[in-house]
Design a protein around this motif. Structure first.
Motif, PDB file in Angstrom:
ATOM      1  N   ASP A   1       0.819  -1.214   0.000  1.00  0.00           N
ATOM      2  CA  ASP A   1       0.000   0.000   0.000  1.00  0.00           C
ATOM      3  C   ASP A   1       0.855   1.267   0.000  1.00  0.00           C
ATOM      4  O   ASP A   1       0.506   2.262  -0.648  1.00  0.00           O
ATOM      5  CB  ASP A   1      -0.925  -0.001   1.224  1.00  0.00           C
ATOM      6  CG  ASP A   1      -1.990  -1.080   1.139  1.00  0.00           C
ATOM      7  OD1 ASP A   1      -2.231  -1.574   0.011  1.00  0.00           O
ATOM      8  OD2 ASP A   1      -2.582  -1.428   2.185  1.00  0.00           O
ATOM      9  N   GLN A   2       1.961   1.239   0.735  1.00  0.00           N
ATOM     10  CA  GLN A   2       2.817   2.419   0.791  1.00  0.00           C
ATOM     11  C   GLN A   2       3.417   2.740  -0.581  1.00  0.00           C
ATOM     12  O   GLN A   2       3.507   3.913  -0.974  1.00  0.00           O
ATOM     13  CB  GLN A   2       3.944   2.196   1.811  1.00  0.00           C
ATOM     14  CG  GLN A   2       4.843   3.423   1.968  1.00  0.00           C
ATOM     15  CD  GLN A   2       5.907   3.204   3.031  1.00  0.00           C
ATOM     16  OE1 GLN A   2       5.917   2.180   3.738  1.00  0.00           O
ATOM     17  NE2 GLN A   2       6.825   4.173   3.157  1.00  0.00           N
TER      18      GLN A   2
ATOM     19  N   GLN B   1      -5.644   9.270  -8.824  1.00  0.00           N
ATOM     20  CA  GLN B   1      -6.284   8.180  -8.096  1.00  0.00           C
ATOM     21  C   GLN B   1      -6.879   7.154  -9.054  1.00  0.00           C
ATOM     22  O   GLN B   1      -6.785   5.945  -8.816  1.00  0.00           O
ATOM     23  CB  GLN B   1      -7.365   8.733  -7.181  1.00  0.00           C
ATOM     24  CG  GLN B   1      -6.827   9.537  -6.007  1.00  0.00           C
ATOM     25  CD  GLN B   1      -7.932  10.153  -5.160  1.00  0.00           C
ATOM     26  OE1 GLN B   1      -9.075  10.293  -5.605  1.00  0.00           O
ATOM     27  NE2 GLN B   1      -7.579  10.523  -3.926  1.00  0.00           N
TER      28      GLN B   1
ATOM     29  N   GLU C   1       0.973   7.305  -6.441  1.00  0.00           N
ATOM     30  CA  GLU C   1      -0.082   8.320  -6.546  1.00  0.00           C
ATOM     31  C   GLU C   1       0.466   9.713  -6.264  1.00  0.00           C
ATOM     32  O   GLU C   1       0.143  10.684  -6.978  1.00  0.00           O
ATOM     33  CB  GLU C   1      -1.214   7.976  -5.572  1.00  0.00           C
ATOM     34  CG  GLU C   1      -2.389   8.929  -5.650  1.00  0.00           C
ATOM     35  CD  GLU C   1      -3.503   8.521  -4.706  1.00  0.00           C
ATOM     36  OE1 GLU C   1      -4.057   9.414  -4.021  1.00  0.00           O
ATOM     37  OE2 GLU C   1      -3.813   7.306  -4.623  1.00  0.00           O
TER      38      GLU C   1
ATOM     39  N   GLU D   1       0.822   4.350  -2.732  1.00  0.00           N
ATOM     40  CA  GLU D   1       0.620   5.745  -2.309  1.00  0.00           C
ATOM     41  C   GLU D   1       1.730   6.644  -2.861  1.00  0.00           C
ATOM     42  O   GLU D   1       1.474   7.789  -3.263  1.00  0.00           O
ATOM     43  CB  GLU D   1       0.578   5.816  -0.780  1.00  0.00           C
ATOM     44  CG  GLU D   1      -0.694   5.258  -0.165  1.00  0.00           C
ATOM     45  CD  GLU D   1      -0.690   5.361   1.347  1.00  0.00           C
ATOM     46  OE1 GLU D   1       0.287   5.935   1.902  1.00  0.00           O
ATOM     47  OE2 GLU D   1      -1.642   4.868   1.975  1.00  0.00           O
TER      48      GLU D   1
END
Length: 401
Positions: free
Chosen positions: A129-130, A150, A136, A133
């Motif tokens: 997930d990091q 996104q 993004e 991110e």
């Protein structure tokens, strides 16, 4: 004087002339003193002494000691005027086709950092997930905008998971396809500059001062002439002192005439009307009208822009309204685009200064913001550094292909 006369009289009397001689002398003196009486030289009135006449005999220069004989000078009957300097030869601009591909190296140097960061993150040891991110955040800082970033990350994350691959080449292909989708490869980026019927195509160029608007007009004229079209320029930016001179300089280099006012502050709508009328009379292919830089926060100036368009359309339709945006302004450029789109129907965007510190994501953001395609991009300071936008070439430059 009188004493001399008295003495003379006494001498005359003594000499036997008597009184008659003395009287004659005084009568003669009285006559000579009366105005208008002839003088001794036969002239009337007061006699002024004249300087002695110059000698009419002059020794030749060589006869005088120390004299320098001047050279013989021949003066022609007619002195020819200096020849006018030769006219500056017109530039021969290259055709616009394939220009973005030729400038791809310059685009890659400024945008490859974005692609390298994305590819490094996607090909890392883990895709948690990091990491997503960070991907993004990288897209957002590239001026893509929050919503598009996104959306792209969510789609790419799903595709990588479904494909079950971590191969760099495969991940890069997925990223390329998603970036192309965000750029809208199916958008119509045709520049409508072809003459139709008995009227020229009319291109209205708008934007804020400092974005390179007048320069974009000149470069566009060069590109069209390089493609074999005839162009007439309309200098409707009558508020900036040097705007008309700058536009005319661009036109003079390639043989495009410029319609301008002879006074500063003239009605820009009148100049635009005259330019289009001249284009009709001369059977020009394309008339490009440069407008004054509008502060998007000034209502009066924006209303003037709408007036220019309405006045032009009294004699010919406006085929293109191109909004010039500075690619380095980021979100401020998006606000400008939004307000201009409310005032007039924008048909395309010219994105300038894309070769500097601009982030490639601004192309996606501005298209999404106002719903019109980027049609032209400026990739340098040279006269031929304006190119038709090609999404595939752009994405390949970002990814280093």
């Amino acid at each position: 004087m009188e004493e001399a006369l008295i003495i003379a009289g006494i001498v005359i009397v003594a000499g036997g002339g008597g009184t008659a001689g003395l009287v004659a002398l005084f009568r003669s003196r009285r006559r000579s003193a009366e105005p208008g009486s002839p003088g001794p030289t036969g002239t009337t009135g007061t006699t002024t002494a004249e300087p002695p006449a110059a000698s009419t005999t002059t020794a030749p220069p060589e006869a005088r000691p120390g004299a320098v004989t001047p050279p013989d000078l021949t003066v022609p009957d007619h002195v020819a005027e200096p020849a006018a300097p030769p006219a500056r030869p017109l530039d021969q601009p290259p055709p616009s086709a394939g220009r973005l591909a030729r400038l791809r190296g310059r685009l890659a140097r400024s945008q490859s950092a974005l692609g390298s960061v994305l590819l490094n993150l996607l090909s890392g040891a883990t895709l948690d997930d990091q990491t997503w991110e960070e991907i993004e955040d990288t897209l957002i800082t590239a001026d893509m905008g929050v919503a598009p970033a996104q959306q792209l990350v969510a789609q790419l994350r799903t595709e990588v998971k479904v494909a079950g691959t971590r191969d760099p080449a495969e991940v890069k292909a997925l990223l390329r396809a998603d970036l192309l989708a965000q750029l809208g490869p199916d958008l119509d980026r045709t520049l409508h500059t072809q003459r139709h019927g008995n009227r020229p195509a009319v291109v209205l160029v708008v934007g804020v001062n400092g974005t390179g608007k007048t320069t974009a007009c000149g470069r566009l004229a060069r590109a069209l002439i390089g493609d074999g079209q005839t162009v007439l320029l309309g200098a409707a930016d009558t508020f900036r002192a040097a705007a008309a001179d700058q536009l005319q300089t661009w036109g003079d280099r390639v043989g495009a005439e410029t319609v301008r006012s002879d006074r500063e502050g003239a009605d820009p709508a009148s100049v635009a009307f005259t330019a289009v009328n001249e284009g009709i009379d001369r059977r020009i292919d394309t008339v490009i009208v440069d407008t004054a830089g509008r502060l998007h926060t000034k209502t009066g100036l924006m209303d003037e822009l709408g007036k220019i368009k309405r006045v032009i359309e009294k004699q010919a339709p406006v085929d293109e309204v191109l909004l010039v945006l500075d690619a380095t302004t980021g979100q401020n450029g998006l606000r400008q685009a939004r307000v201009f789109a409310e005032v007039t129907d924008i048909t395309g965007i010219i994105l300038t200064k894309l070769d500097g510190t601009a982030k490639g994501g601004i192309v996606i953001a501005v298209q999404r913001e106002i719903g019109v395609p980027v049609k032209l991009v400026g990739l340098g300071e040279g006269p031929d550094d304006l190119a038709p936008f090609d999404p595939e070439v752009f994405v390949d430059a970002i990814l280093g292909d």
